[in-house]
Design a protein around this motif. Structure first.
Motif, PDB file in Angstrom:
ATOM      1  N   LEU A  54      -3.838 -12.393   1.546  1.00  0.00           N
ATOM      2  CA  LEU A  54      -2.761 -11.411   1.435  1.00  0.00           C
ATOM      3  C   LEU A  54      -1.410 -12.085   1.268  1.00  0.00           C
ATOM      4  O   LEU A  54      -0.569 -11.629   0.477  1.00  0.00           O
ATOM      5  CB  LEU A  54      -2.746 -10.521   2.681  1.00  0.00           C
ATOM      6  CG  LEU A  54      -3.946  -9.573   2.851  1.00  0.00           C
ATOM      7  CD1 LEU A  54      -3.883  -8.863   4.188  1.00  0.00           C
ATOM      8  CD2 LEU A  54      -3.995  -8.564   1.714  1.00  0.00           C
ATOM      9  N   LEU A  55      -1.199 -13.155   1.991  1.00  0.00           N
ATOM     10  CA  LEU A  55       0.078 -13.871   1.886  1.00  0.00           C
ATOM     11  C   LEU A  55       0.257 -14.511   0.519  1.00  0.00           C
ATOM     12  O   LEU A  55       1.392 -14.724   0.070  1.00  0.00           O
ATOM     13  CB  LEU A  55       0.168 -14.931   2.984  1.00  0.00           C
ATOM     14  CG  LEU A  55       0.320 -14.391   4.409  1.00  0.00           C
ATOM     15  CD1 LEU A  55       0.217 -15.515   5.426  1.00  0.00           C
ATOM     16  CD2 LEU A  55       1.644 -13.651   4.579  1.00  0.00           C
ATOM     17  N   GLU A  56      -0.844 -14.810  -0.163  1.00  0.00           N
ATOM     18  CA  GLU A  56      -0.793 -15.407  -1.500  1.00  0.00           C
ATOM     19  C   GLU A  56      -1.004 -14.373  -2.592  1.00  0.00           C
ATOM     20  O   GLU A  56      -1.201 -14.736  -3.768  1.00  0.00           O
ATOM     21  CB  GLU A  56      -1.849 -16.515  -1.607  1.00  0.00           C
ATOM     22  CG  GLU A  56      -1.621 -17.661  -0.628  1.00  0.00           C
ATOM     23  CD  GLU A  56      -2.781 -18.636  -0.582  1.00  0.00           C
ATOM     24  OE1 GLU A  56      -3.727 -18.470  -1.403  1.00  0.00           O
ATOM     25  OE2 GLU A  56      -2.749 -19.562   0.248  1.00  0.00           O
ATOM     26  N   ASP A  57      -0.978 -13.096  -2.239  1.00  0.00           N
ATOM     27  CA  ASP A  57      -1.131 -11.989  -3.184  1.00  0.00           C
ATOM     28  C   ASP A  57      -2.465 -12.013  -3.912  1.00  0.00           C
ATOM     29  O   ASP A  57      -2.578 -11.542  -5.056  1.00  0.00           O
ATOM     30  CB  ASP A  57       0.020 -11.961  -4.191  1.00  0.00           C
ATOM     31  CG  ASP A  57       1.356 -11.656  -3.533  1.00  0.00           C
ATOM     32  OD1 ASP A  57       1.357 -11.066  -2.429  1.00  0.00           O
ATOM     33  OD2 ASP A  57       2.400 -12.017  -4.107  1.00  0.00           O
ATOM     34  N   ARG A  58      -3.493 -12.536  -3.273  1.00  0.00           N
ATOM     35  CA  ARG A  58      -4.848 -12.514  -3.837  1.00  0.00           C
ATOM     36  C   ARG A  58      -5.579 -11.316  -3.241  1.00  0.00           C
ATOM     37  O   ARG A  58      -6.482 -11.445  -2.422  1.00  0.00           O
ATOM     38  CB  ARG A  58      -5.569 -13.831  -3.527  1.00  0.00           C
ATOM     39  CG  ARG A  58      -4.965 -15.038  -4.219  1.00  0.00           C
ATOM     40  CD  ARG A  58      -5.758 -16.316  -3.983  1.00  0.00           C
ATOM     41  NE  ARG A  58      -5.607 -16.814  -2.614  1.00  0.00           N
ATOM     42  CZ  ARG A  58      -6.545 -16.773  -1.691  1.00  0.00           C
ATOM     43  NH1 ARG A  58      -7.727 -16.215  -1.946  1.00  0.00           N
ATOM     44  NH2 ARG A  58      -6.327 -17.269  -0.473  1.00  0.00           N
ATOM     45  N   LEU A  59      -5.180 -10.131  -3.684  1.00  0.00           N
ATOM     46  CA  LEU A  59      -5.681  -8.903  -3.082  1.00  0.00           C
ATOM     47  C   LEU A  59      -7.159  -8.677  -3.374  1.00  0.00           C
ATOM     48  O   LEU A  59      -7.882  -8.113  -2.550  1.00  0.00           O
ATOM     49  CB  LEU A  59      -4.851  -7.718  -3.570  1.00  0.00           C
ATOM     50  CG  LEU A  59      -3.365  -7.770  -3.153  1.00  0.00           C
ATOM     51  CD1 LEU A  59      -2.594  -6.626  -3.780  1.00  0.00           C
ATOM     52  CD2 LEU A  59      -3.235  -7.724  -1.638  1.00  0.00           C
ATOM     53  N   SER A  60      -7.626  -9.082  -4.540  1.00  0.00           N
ATOM     54  CA  SER A  60      -9.054  -8.928  -4.836  1.00  0.00           C
ATOM     55  C   SER A  60      -9.890  -9.790  -3.912  1.00  0.00           C
ATOM     56  O   SER A  60     -10.966  -9.370  -3.438  1.00  0.00           O
ATOM     57  CB  SER A  60      -9.327  -9.282  -6.298  1.00  0.00           C
ATOM     58  OG  SER A  60      -8.948 -10.629  -6.567  1.00  0.00           O
TER      59      SER A  60
ATOM     60  N   ALA B   8       0.820  -1.208   0.000  1.00  0.00           N
ATOM     61  CA  ALA B   8       0.000   0.000   0.000  1.00  0.00           C
ATOM     62  C   ALA B   8       0.854   1.258   0.000  1.00  0.00           C
ATOM     63  O   ALA B   8       1.931   1.302   0.601  1.00  0.00           O
ATOM     64  CB  ALA B   8      -0.923  -0.004   1.218  1.00  0.00           C
ATOM     65  N   CYS B   9       0.360   2.276  -0.682  1.00  0.00           N
ATOM     66  CA  CYS B   9       1.021   3.579  -0.701  1.00  0.00           C
ATOM     67  C   CYS B   9       0.138   4.572   0.059  1.00  0.00           C
ATOM     68  O   CYS B   9      -0.686   5.273  -0.541  1.00  0.00           O
ATOM     69  CB  CYS B   9       1.241   4.049  -2.135  1.00  0.00           C
ATOM     70  SG  CYS B   9       2.338   2.988  -3.098  1.00  0.00           S
ATOM     71  N   VAL B  10       0.264   4.587   1.362  1.00  0.00           N
ATOM     72  CA  VAL B  10      -0.505   5.503   2.196  1.00  0.00           C
ATOM     73  C   VAL B  10       0.465   6.348   3.000  1.00  0.00           C
ATOM     74  O   VAL B  10       1.567   5.911   3.332  1.00  0.00           O
ATOM     75  CB  VAL B  10      -1.464   4.745   3.138  1.00  0.00           C
ATOM     76  CG1 VAL B  10      -2.569   4.084   2.357  1.00  0.00           C
ATOM     77  CG2 VAL B  10      -0.708   3.719   3.975  1.00  0.00           C
TER      78      VAL B  10
ATOM     79  N   LEU C 177      -6.537   0.030   3.873  1.00  0.00           N
ATOM     80  CA  LEU C 177      -5.273  -0.663   3.643  1.00  0.00           C
ATOM     81  C   LEU C 177      -5.378  -1.617   2.463  1.00  0.00           C
ATOM     82  O   LEU C 177      -4.530  -1.619   1.558  1.00  0.00           O
ATOM     83  CB  LEU C 177      -4.873  -1.421   4.909  1.00  0.00           C
ATOM     84  CG  LEU C 177      -3.696  -2.396   4.764  1.00  0.00           C
ATOM     85  CD1 LEU C 177      -2.440  -1.658   4.372  1.00  0.00           C
ATOM     86  CD2 LEU C 177      -3.491  -3.180   6.055  1.00  0.00           C
ATOM     87  N   LEU C 178      -6.419  -2.442   2.439  1.00  0.00           N
ATOM     88  CA  LEU C 178      -6.550  -3.442   1.378  1.00  0.00           C
ATOM     89  C   LEU C 178      -6.824  -2.779   0.032  1.00  0.00           C
ATOM     90  O   LEU C 178      -6.318  -3.236  -1.008  1.00  0.00           O
ATOM     91  CB  LEU C 178      -7.669  -4.429   1.737  1.00  0.00           C
ATOM     92  CG  LEU C 178      -7.474  -5.209   3.042  1.00  0.00           C
ATOM     93  CD1 LEU C 178      -8.569  -6.246   3.222  1.00  0.00           C
ATOM     94  CD2 LEU C 178      -6.110  -5.873   3.086  1.00  0.00           C
ATOM     95  N   ALA C 179      -7.648  -1.728   0.028  1.00  0.00           N
ATOM     96  CA  ALA C 179      -7.916  -1.029  -1.229  1.00  0.00           C
ATOM     97  C   ALA C 179      -6.645  -0.381  -1.781  1.00  0.00           C
ATOM     98  O   ALA C 179      -6.367  -0.433  -2.989  1.00  0.00           O
ATOM     99  CB  ALA C 179      -9.004   0.024  -1.019  1.00  0.00           C
ATOM    100  N   ALA C 180      -5.842   0.226  -0.903  1.00  0.00           N
ATOM    101  CA  ALA C 180      -4.594   0.859  -1.343  1.00  0.00           C
ATOM    102  C   ALA C 180      -3.602  -0.185  -1.830  1.00  0.00           C
ATOM    103  O   ALA C 180      -2.881   0.045  -2.813  1.00  0.00           O
ATOM    104  CB  ALA C 180      -3.986   1.672  -0.202  1.00  0.00           C
TER     105      ALA C 180
ATOM    106  N   ALA D 161      -2.142  -0.316  -5.632  1.00  0.00           N
ATOM    107  CA  ALA D 161      -0.697  -0.216  -5.887  1.00  0.00           C
ATOM    108  C   ALA D 161      -0.148  -1.419  -6.638  1.00  0.00           C
ATOM    109  O   ALA D 161       0.885  -1.321  -7.308  1.00  0.00           O
ATOM    110  CB  ALA D 161       0.055  -0.054  -4.564  1.00  0.00           C
ATOM    111  N   SER D 162      -0.836  -2.558  -6.560  1.00  0.00           N
ATOM    112  CA  SER D 162      -0.348  -3.773  -7.217  1.00  0.00           C
ATOM    113  C   SER D 162      -0.673  -3.823  -8.701  1.00  0.00           C
ATOM    114  O   SER D 162      -0.173  -4.681  -9.420  1.00  0.00           O
ATOM    115  CB  SER D 162      -0.922  -5.003  -6.536  1.00  0.00           C
ATOM    116  OG  SER D 162      -2.338  -5.075  -6.726  1.00  0.00           O
TER     117      SER D 162
END
Length: 208
Positions: A166-172, A125-127, A199-202, A206-207
């Motif tokens: 999150l650990l598996e980069d499945r942000l959606s 995230a870029c916050v 946090l999750l949206a950012a 960013a990804s």
């Protein structure tokens, strides 16, 4: 000159008597002085402490606090026949009962996985500024709440699913699960849900 000198001495003695300690039941007691404010004392922990009872408040431009407008009455509490508190899904008694209920505490390994997942999201995230403070506070409150057994098991299950995503980069998937969690728990846990959603949206933004 002698009279003026005597008056000055008397005035000095009177001031000294006022400042001298008084004897109260054999103990010397001095007049209290206003305590100097301690830096950060007013805000230490207050923003991170979850409120047990939620009350609607609206502040106008003059700083006055108003209650929630009530044109159609209040609904029924989700858990009992009483009326819900204004702006809430439950009455104050049920809010207190839920806050005092202690649930099963997750294992150390589960908490470590959750912390690792949140740290990974924060790396994406870029916050900054105010948003960063909101996210940091949310993570702190979430870890404290779940570590103290103040979150029910069904909520814990969704939170750990978010951590694994999150650990598996499945942000959606993490954002979808967070939205699901907020729909059912926003009333009581908006303190940290708001920051978690940001946090999750950012992180997802960013990804891309």
């Amino acid at each position: 000159a002698a009279v003026a000198a005597a008056a000055a001495v008397a005035a000095t003695a009177a001031v000294a008597v006022q400042r001298a300690p008084r004897l109260v039941r054999g103990k010397a007691v001095t007049a209290p002085h206003p305590a100097a404010p301690v830096c950060g004392e007013a805000s230490s922990g207050s923003a991170l402490r979850p409120r047990v009872v939620r009350r609607y408040e609206s502040r106008d431009e003059r700083g006055r606090v108003w209650g929630m407008p009530n044109a159609g009455g209040r609904g029924q509490c989700f858990d009992c026949p009483n009326l819900a508190a204004p702006g809430n899904e439950r009455c104050e008694a049920c809010q207190r009962r839920l806050a005092e209920t202690v649930h099963e505490v997750p294992s150390y390994e589960q908490l470590q996985r959750l912390r690792a997942g949140l740290q990974r999201a924060m790396a994406f995230a870029c916050v900054a500024g105010r948003q960063q403070q909101v996210v940091d506070d949310a993570v702190t409150v979430l870890l404290a709440e779940i570590g103290a057994g103040r979150l029910p098991e069904d909520m814990q299950g969704v939170i750990f699913q978010i951590a694994e995503a999150l650990l598996e980069d499945r942000l959606s998937d993490a954002n979808r699960l967070c939205a699901q969690l907020a729909r059912g728990s926003w009333d009581r846990h908006r303190d940290w849900l708001q920051g978690l959603r940001r946090l999750l949206a950012a992180a997802q933004q960013a990804s891309k």
